[in-house]
Design a protein around this motif. Sequence first.
Motif, mmCIF file in Angstrom:
data_model
loop_
_atom_site.group_PDB
_atom_site.id
_atom_site.type_symbol
_atom_site.label_atom_id
_atom_site.label_comp_id
_atom_site.label_asym_id
_atom_site.label_seq_id
_atom_site.Cartn_x
_atom_site.Cartn_y
_atom_site.Cartn_z
ATOM 1 N N SER A 79 0.802 -1.229 0.000
ATOM 2 C CA SER A 79 0.000 0.000 0.000
ATOM 3 C C SER A 79 0.835 1.279 0.000
ATOM 4 O O SER A 79 0.415 2.286 -0.561
ATOM 5 N N SER A 80 2.030 1.257 0.569
ATOM 6 C CA SER A 80 2.857 2.469 0.589
ATOM 7 C C SER A 80 3.424 2.802 -0.791
ATOM 8 O O SER A 80 3.876 3.923 -1.021
ATOM 9 N N ARG A 81 3.397 1.856 -1.711
ATOM 10 C CA ARG A 81 3.922 2.069 -3.065
ATOM 11 C C ARG A 81 2.813 2.115 -4.103
ATOM 12 O O ARG A 81 3.079 2.139 -5.301
ATOM 13 N N LEU A 82 1.548 2.126 -3.644
ATOM 14 C CA LEU A 82 0.393 2.145 -4.540
ATOM 15 C C LEU A 82 -0.406 3.427 -4.357
ATOM 16 O O LEU A 82 -0.631 3.874 -3.233
ATOM 17 N N ARG A 83 -0.842 3.983 -5.476
ATOM 18 C CA ARG A 83 -1.756 5.119 -5.459
ATOM 19 C C ARG A 83 -2.832 4.842 -6.492
ATOM 20 O O ARG A 83 -2.543 4.322 -7.570
ATOM 21 N N TRP A 84 -4.072 5.190 -6.174
ATOM 22 C CA TRP A 84 -5.210 4.929 -7.064
ATOM 23 C C TRP A 84 -5.838 6.249 -7.483
ATOM 24 O O TRP A 84 -5.994 7.154 -6.669
ATOM 25 N N THR A 85 -6.205 6.370 -8.759
ATOM 26 C CA THR A 85 -6.767 7.615 -9.265
ATOM 27 C C THR A 85 -7.680 7.360 -10.461
ATOM 28 O O THR A 85 -7.626 6.289 -11.074
ATOM 29 N N THR A 86 -8.476 8.375 -10.789
ATOM 30 C CA THR A 86 -9.262 8.372 -12.021
ATOM 31 C C THR A 86 -8.711 9.421 -12.991
ATOM 32 O O THR A 86 -9.259 9.617 -14.063
ATOM 33 N N ASP A 87 -7.627 10.078 -12.618
ATOM 34 C CA ASP A 87 -7.107 11.224 -13.339
ATOM 35 C C ASP A 87 -5.874 10.869 -14.183
ATOM 36 O O ASP A 87 -4.777 10.673 -13.652
ATOM 37 N N TYR A 88 -6.063 10.826 -15.495
ATOM 38 C CA TYR A 88 -4.953 10.522 -16.400
ATOM 39 C C TYR A 88 -3.822 11.537 -16.251
ATOM 40 O O TYR A 88 -2.645 11.179 -16.298
ATOM 41 N N ALA A 89 -4.168 12.809 -16.058
ATOM 42 C CA ALA A 89 -3.151 13.865 -15.984
ATOM 43 C C ALA A 89 -2.234 13.699 -14.781
ATOM 44 O O ALA A 89 -1.087 14.149 -14.815
ATOM 45 N N SER A 90 -2.696 13.039 -13.735
ATOM 46 C CA SER A 90 -1.831 12.842 -12.571
ATOM 47 C C SER A 90 -1.092 11.502 -12.632
ATOM 48 O O SER A 90 -0.127 11.315 -11.902
ATOM 49 N N ALA A 91 -1.522 10.608 -13.498
ATOM 50 C CA ALA A 91 -0.931 9.271 -13.544
ATOM 51 C C ALA A 91 0.056 9.068 -14.689
ATOM 52 O O ALA A 91 1.060 8.380 -14.529
ATOM 53 N N ILE A 92 -0.198 9.660 -15.828
ATOM 54 C CA ILE A 92 0.550 9.323 -17.046
ATOM 55 C C ILE A 92 1.861 10.080 -17.238
ATOM 56 O O ILE A 92 2.879 9.472 -17.584
ATOM 57 N N PRO A 93 1.917 11.390 -17.047
ATOM 58 C CA PRO A 93 3.135 12.118 -17.436
ATOM 59 C C PRO A 93 4.434 11.614 -16.816
ATOM 60 O O PRO A 93 5.468 11.628 -17.482
ATOM 61 N N ASN A 94 4.421 11.151 -15.594
ATOM 62 C CA ASN A 94 5.657 10.715 -14.942
ATOM 63 C C ASN A 94 5.871 9.212 -14.992
ATOM 64 O O ASN A 94 6.858 8.716 -14.455
ATOM 65 N N ALA A 95 4.980 8.489 -15.622
ATOM 66 C CA ALA A 95 5.104 7.029 -15.692
ATOM 67 C C ALA A 95 6.208 6.627 -16.659
ATOM 68 O O ALA A 95 6.413 7.263 -17.692
ATOM 69 N N ASP A 96 6.923 5.572 -16.314
ATOM 70 C CA ASP A 96 7.918 5.001 -17.218
ATOM 71 C C ASP A 96 7.296 3.916 -18.086
ATOM 72 O O ASP A 96 7.614 3.789 -19.263
#
Length: 114
Positions: A42-59
């Motif tokens: 759980s400390s390494r997981l975050r859940w969202t519905t927002d593409y703008a907060s999830a996608i830009p920094n993803a590898d």
Amino acid sequence: MLAYLGHQVVGLDVDQEKVEMLQRGELPIYEPHLDQLLQDSSSRLRWTTDYASAIPNADVIFICVGTPPLPGGQPNLAYVADAAQSIAQNLNGKLQVVVNKSTVPVGTGTGSHA
């Protein structure tokens, strides 16, 4: 599993209720021991519905959406196309790998099939 192995993971779903359930540590599916993995990670997981907060920094970005059959039996690729478009709108220009984990016909990625 990726979070359990030490990676920072953002889970994105368009279903707000499902995201809220996951944020509470509840699972929408049953798989043996998955609840414990979720809790341990759980400390390494975050859940969202927002593409703008999830996608830009993803590898690495995994598309894992349903492809239910259409009346004629062919898969409905609308959810895959929607996810791909939303991802594309939020890429930041760095090297990012997009993995399609959804079940699609061979050749789907070679052109426009949506």
